[in-house]
Motif scaffolding. Structure first.
Motif, mmCIF file in Angstrom:
data_model
loop_
_atom_site.group_PDB
_atom_site.id
_atom_site.type_symbol
_atom_site.label_atom_id
_atom_site.label_comp_id
_atom_site.label_asym_id
_atom_site.label_seq_id
_atom_site.Cartn_x
_atom_site.Cartn_y
_atom_site.Cartn_z
ATOM 1 N N THR A 39 46.203 39.388 82.687
ATOM 2 C CA THR A 39 44.992 38.892 82.043
ATOM 3 C C THR A 39 45.256 38.685 80.554
ATOM 4 O OG1 THR A 39 43.598 40.096 83.617
ATOM 5 C CG2 THR A 39 42.550 39.332 81.583
ATOM 6 N N PHE A 40 45.051 37.463 80.096
ATOM 7 C CA PHE A 40 45.124 37.144 78.671
ATOM 8 C C PHE A 40 43.716 37.203 78.106
ATOM 9 C CE2 PHE A 40 48.690 35.091 80.678
ATOM 10 C CZ PHE A 40 49.735 35.191 79.771
ATOM 11 N N GLY A 58 54.297 32.344 61.117
ATOM 12 C CA GLY A 58 53.927 32.091 59.732
ATOM 13 C C GLY A 58 52.532 31.496 59.664
ATOM 14 N N ASP A 59 52.419 30.308 59.059
ATOM 15 C CA ASP A 59 51.116 29.643 58.958
ATOM 16 C C ASP A 59 50.851 28.702 60.124
ATOM 17 O OD1 ASP A 59 50.585 30.897 56.539
ATOM 18 O OD2 ASP A 59 51.529 29.301 55.358
ATOM 19 N N ARG A 60 51.777 28.635 61.073
ATOM 20 C CA ARG A 60 51.643 27.659 62.164
ATOM 21 C C ARG A 60 51.098 28.325 63.419
ATOM 22 N NH1 ARG A 60 55.034 25.506 66.324
ATOM 23 N NH2 ARG A 60 56.702 26.950 65.719
ATOM 24 N N PRO A 61 49.874 27.984 63.814
ATOM 25 C CA PRO A 61 49.342 28.550 65.058
ATOM 26 C C PRO A 61 49.978 27.876 66.270
ATOM 27 C CG PRO A 61 47.754 27.029 64.097
ATOM 28 C CD PRO A 61 48.901 27.123 63.128
ATOM 29 N N VAL A 62 50.362 28.694 67.256
ATOM 30 C CA VAL A 62 50.986 28.171 68.475
ATOM 31 C C VAL A 62 50.052 28.337 69.666
ATOM 32 C CG1 VAL A 62 52.965 28.377 70.038
ATOM 33 C CG2 VAL A 62 53.283 28.685 67.578
ATOM 34 N N LEU A 63 49.389 29.480 69.747
ATOM 35 C CA LEU A 63 48.388 29.730 70.787
ATOM 36 C C LEU A 63 47.098 30.168 70.112
ATOM 37 C CD1 LEU A 63 50.588 31.689 73.363
ATOM 38 C CD2 LEU A 63 49.794 29.326 73.578
ATOM 39 N N LYS A 64 45.972 29.673 70.628
ATOM 40 C CA LYS A 64 44.686 29.878 69.954
ATOM 41 C C LYS A 64 43.653 30.365 70.957
ATOM 42 C CE LYS A 64 45.930 25.756 67.292
ATOM 43 N NZ LYS A 64 45.571 24.340 67.011
ATOM 44 N N GLY A 65 43.388 31.656 70.948
ATOM 45 C CA GLY A 65 42.302 32.211 71.751
ATOM 46 C C GLY A 65 42.438 31.962 73.240
ATOM 47 N N THR A 95 50.057 37.954 67.945
ATOM 48 C CA THR A 95 49.418 37.988 66.632
ATOM 49 C C THR A 95 48.069 38.689 66.734
ATOM 50 O OG1 THR A 95 50.545 35.959 65.949
ATOM 51 C CG2 THR A 95 48.573 36.597 64.710
ATOM 52 N N SER A 96 47.317 38.342 67.773
ATOM 53 C CA SER A 96 46.042 39.019 68.023
ATOM 54 C C SER A 96 45.670 38.842 69.483
ATOM 55 C CB SER A 96 44.939 38.466 67.114
ATOM 56 O OG SER A 96 44.710 37.095 67.367
ATOM 57 N N GLY A 97 44.639 39.584 69.899
ATOM 58 C CA GLY A 97 44.247 39.583 71.302
ATOM 59 C C GLY A 97 45.029 40.620 72.084
ATOM 60 N N ASP A 98 44.978 40.506 73.402
ATOM 61 C CA ASP A 98 45.654 41.486 74.249
ATOM 62 C C ASP A 98 46.054 40.834 75.567
ATOM 63 O OD1 ASP A 98 46.740 43.871 75.099
ATOM 64 O OD2 ASP A 98 44.839 44.967 75.210
ATOM 65 N N ASP A 122 48.048 44.756 85.268
ATOM 66 C CA ASP A 122 47.467 45.774 86.155
ATOM 67 C C ASP A 122 46.234 46.406 85.507
ATOM 68 O OD1 ASP A 122 47.520 47.096 88.593
ATOM 69 O OD2 ASP A 122 48.840 48.689 87.904
ATOM 70 N N GLY A 123 45.541 45.627 84.664
ATOM 71 C CA GLY A 123 44.343 46.123 83.992
ATOM 72 C C GLY A 123 44.602 47.017 82.800
ATOM 73 N N LYS A 124 45.883 47.165 82.411
ATOM 74 C CA LYS A 124 46.226 48.063 81.302
ATOM 75 C C LYS A 124 46.770 47.269 80.121
ATOM 76 C CE LYS A 124 48.628 50.292 84.390
ATOM 77 N NZ LYS A 124 49.421 51.224 85.229
ATOM 78 N N SER A 125 46.327 47.632 78.932
ATOM 79 C CA SER A 125 46.768 46.952 77.718
ATOM 80 C C SER A 125 48.269 47.089 77.532
ATOM 81 C CB SER A 125 46.051 47.547 76.501
ATOM 82 O OG SER A 125 46.608 47.029 75.300
ATOM 83 N N THR A 126 48.883 46.020 76.994
ATOM 84 C CA THR A 126 50.316 46.072 76.698
ATOM 85 C C THR A 126 50.582 46.087 75.197
ATOM 86 O OG1 THR A 126 50.474 43.650 76.849
ATOM 87 C CG2 THR A 126 50.920 44.906 78.857
ATOM 88 N N ARG A 127 49.553 46.273 74.418
ATOM 89 C CA ARG A 127 49.757 46.360 72.965
ATOM 90 C C ARG A 127 50.295 47.734 72.594
ATOM 91 N NH1 ARG A 127 47.588 42.394 69.667
ATOM 92 N NH2 ARG A 127 47.625 43.807 67.898
ATOM 93 N N GLN A 128 51.217 47.768 71.663
ATOM 94 C CA GLN A 128 51.739 49.012 71.081
ATOM 95 C C GLN A 128 52.249 49.983 72.145
ATOM 96 O OE1 GLN A 128 48.112 49.803 68.751
ATOM 97 N NE2 GLN A 128 49.307 49.385 66.902
ATOM 98 N N LEU A 129 53.090 49.466 73.021
ATOM 99 C CA LEU A 129 53.658 50.316 74.065
ATOM 100 C C LEU A 129 54.776 51.189 73.507
ATOM 101 C CD1 LEU A 129 53.998 47.815 77.068
ATOM 102 C CD2 LEU A 129 52.164 49.462 76.622
ATOM 103 N N SER A 130 54.927 52.346 74.104
ATOM 104 C CA SER A 130 56.091 53.167 73.797
ATOM 105 C C SER A 130 57.337 52.491 74.350
ATOM 106 C CB SER A 130 55.944 54.556 74.433
ATOM 107 O OG SER A 130 56.011 54.448 75.857
ATOM 108 N N ARG A 131 58.498 52.929 73.902
ATOM 109 C CA ARG A 131 59.748 52.344 74.393
ATOM 110 C C ARG A 131 59.881 52.530 75.898
ATOM 111 N NH1 ARG A 131 64.989 53.752 70.982
ATOM 112 N NH2 ARG A 131 63.602 52.778 69.441
#
Length: 271
Positions: A25-26, A34-41, A76-79, A83-92
């Protein structure tokens, strides 16, 4: 404040050793260089076992989208939820688990030239997943047989055609029994005659229970094998639909222009 701390803690403690539901799920996913957006929301949900084809012009953000899933690129932002679990800031450890559940097939094969086909597949099983050598070799041989390459087990990449190398790469991606597999334009580096043999392997994988997300320019794969087609341009999802609807009745004007040029290149203005 407490909810933010909780979410970071939950993400780092997430267990991806086995996925109950191999869903992706995105949620408001954005990526900038940098200043160039590649994916937006980007908001997109892929259900367990679904085969999704990602289409769009070059530079539209297709490859970046799937590279974010197993963190070959960073958000850059979002999550992104697996499997319904966030993948941001995962441990190694959690990231290593995630990558064992999510296979990746690249455009350029990325085989080690000094290793045989069997050794290329067995390498990660031994050195990343801790398999014993004999078990890893046996698993590699079974996977080579699955992709029709059993007789090439002892061949080095230089002795294999592009299509054969890509089939070895697919076998390698399957080595850890992933529940999700990502393909980044897997036929784009192949001679036209070699494309079919790779697509046949992918067709056999489709609907086997593995969740597949495929960035591709192969319209036949999208039309005949995918459950759903997603069209991206300018960093936005402009359209998503079942293949028959997507190809026969595209809703977005940009989708219609894209399909006219791709499906009828000598008469791109034809309806």
């Amino acid at each position: 404040m407490r909810s933010g701390l909780f979410s970071r803690s939950a993400a780092s403690a997430a267990d991806f050793s086995h996925l109950e539901q191999a869903s992706v799920t995105f949620s408001e996913v954005a990526k900038r260089y940098g200043d160039r957006p590649v994916l937006k929301g980007i908001n997109l949900s892929v259900t367990p076992g679904e085969v999704v084809a990602i289409l769009g012009p070059s530079g539209s953000g297709k490859s970046t989208l799937i590279r974010l899933i197993n963190q070959l690129e960073t958000l850059t932002s979002g999550d992104i939820l697996i499997d319904g679990k966030s993948t941001r800031q995962l441990s190694r450890q959690a990231l290593r688990q995630l990558r064992s559940r999510v296979g990746f097939v690249f455009q350029q094969f990325n085989l080690y030239s000094h290793l045989t086909a069997r050794q290329n597949i067995a390498l990660a099983l031994k050195h990343v997943h801790g398999w014993r050598s004999a078990e890893a070799e046996t698993r590699a041989e079974a996977l080579l047989a699955q992709v029709g390459m059993a007789e090439k087990a002892d061949h080095y990449p230089e002795a294999l055609s592009g299509g054969q190398q890509q089939r070895v790469a697919i076998a390698r991606a399957l080595a850890s029994s992933p529940q999700i597999i990502l393909f980044d334009e897997p036929t784009s580096a192949l001679d036209p005659e070699m494309i079919g043999e790779v697509l046949m392997v992918m067709k056999a994988l489709a609907h086997s229970g593995i969740t597949m997300i495929v960035v591709t320019h192969e319209m036949q794969f999208a039309r005949e094998i995918a459950d759903r087609v997603v069209f991206i341009d300018g960093g936005h999802i402009l359209e998503e639909a079942p293949p028959e609807q997507f190809f026969q009745h595209p809703a977005h004007p940009r989708t219609r222009r894209f399909l006219q040029k791709v499906l009828n290149p000598l008469h791109p203005g034809a309806v």
